[in-house]
Design a protein around this motif. Structure first.
Motif, PDB file in Angstrom:
ATOM      1  N   SER A  20      33.427  33.127  31.824  1.00 48.46           N
ATOM      2  CA  SER A  20      32.200  33.084  31.019  1.00 48.46           C
ATOM      3  C   SER A  20      31.236  34.190  31.439  1.00 48.46           C
ATOM      4  O   SER A  20      30.674  34.904  30.601  1.00 48.46           O
ATOM      5  CB  SER A  20      31.511  31.725  31.162  1.00 48.46           C
ATOM      6  OG  SER A  20      32.393  30.682  30.820  1.00 48.46           O
TER       7      SER A  20
ATOM      8  N   TYR B 159      31.312  30.209  25.664  1.00 51.34           N
ATOM      9  CA  TYR B 159      32.194  30.080  26.825  1.00 51.34           C
ATOM     10  C   TYR B 159      31.520  29.344  27.980  1.00 51.34           C
ATOM     11  O   TYR B 159      32.205  28.820  28.856  1.00 51.34           O
ATOM     12  CB  TYR B 159      32.697  31.447  27.298  1.00 51.34           C
ATOM     13  CG  TYR B 159      33.844  31.970  26.463  1.00 51.34           C
ATOM     14  CD1 TYR B 159      35.012  31.224  26.305  1.00 51.34           C
ATOM     15  CD2 TYR B 159      33.761  33.195  25.836  1.00 51.34           C
ATOM     16  CE1 TYR B 159      36.058  31.691  25.544  1.00 51.34           C
ATOM     17  CE2 TYR B 159      34.814  33.679  25.067  1.00 51.34           C
ATOM     18  CZ  TYR B 159      35.957  32.919  24.926  1.00 51.34           C
ATOM     19  OH  TYR B 159      36.992  33.380  24.168  1.00 51.34           O
TER      20      TYR B 159
ATOM     21  N   PRO C  45      34.336  26.436  28.604  1.00 47.00           N
ATOM     22  CA  PRO C  45      34.958  27.496  29.393  1.00 47.00           C
ATOM     23  C   PRO C  45      36.448  27.624  29.116  1.00 47.00           C
ATOM     24  O   PRO C  45      37.122  26.651  28.762  1.00 47.00           O
ATOM     25  CB  PRO C  45      34.720  27.073  30.840  1.00 47.00           C
ATOM     26  CG  PRO C  45      33.855  25.876  30.815  1.00 47.00           C
ATOM     27  CD  PRO C  45      33.794  25.357  29.418  1.00 47.00           C
TER      28      PRO C  45
END
Length: 179
Positions: free
Chosen positions: A112, A170, A174
């Motif tokens: 991320s 994200y 994730p």
């Protein structure tokens, strides 16, 4: 249009040829300095594309999507060029010469953060490419000749926004490790 488009394609092919040639020379032939020389040619290819596109527009051509893509290519190449070469270098060492470590694949919060940093690079490449597009639009000062440039700029602005949404997503969802 096909002239500029074919020049763009030739420059993109040239970009990857000098990278592959640089990596091959560096790792297979064990000529590090010559390999670095080939890798250093990538900005020269960008300069060639900029000159070809500029001359075409200076001679009175109506700007096309191919002209606009040249500006996008230059922005992306300037900002992402080094990381693209690093990416190719790592994979060449691992998969071709079997000398380097396996390329690392990121997951979770690390991915991320990495993706958000890449979005920041996207912003920087956008500023360069959009600056070139805006400069050409102002220089030509004829909306009938620069309509395609403005359209690509609008699409790229939308893509930048979508990329931001993906980047932020994200952190909520994730990337998971493949099992």
């Amino acid at each position: 249009m096909w002239g500029v488009f074919s020049n763009f394609i030739a420059c993109e092919i040239g970009f990857w040829i000098v990278i592959i040639l640089g990596l091959f020379t560096r790792y297979v032939l064990k000529k590090n300095k010559l390999g670095l020389f080939f890798l250093a040619l990538t900005p020269v290819i960008d300069l060639i594309l900029l000159i070809i596109t500029g001359v075409d527009l200076y001679r009175g051509a109506t700007a096309t999507t191919a002209h606009a893509i040249a500006a996008v290519y230059i922005g992306v190449s300037i900002v992402f060029g080094k990381s693209m070469i690093k990416w190719a270098d790592e994979r060449f060492r691992y998969y071709v010469t079997k000398e380097g470590p396996k390329p690392i694949k990121l997951y979770g919060i690390e991915y991320s953060k990495h993706y958000l940093k890449r979005w920041g690079k996207h912003v920087f490449s956008y500023l360069i490419g959009a600056g070139i597009l805006a400069g050409v639009i102002l220089l030509i000062n004829d909306s009938s000749r620069t309509e395609a440039l403005l359209r690509v700029l609008q699409i790229w602005t939308l893509a930048l926004g979508i990329d931001l949404v993906i980047s932020v997503s994200y952190f909520n969802w994730p990337r998971k490790k493949d099992d």
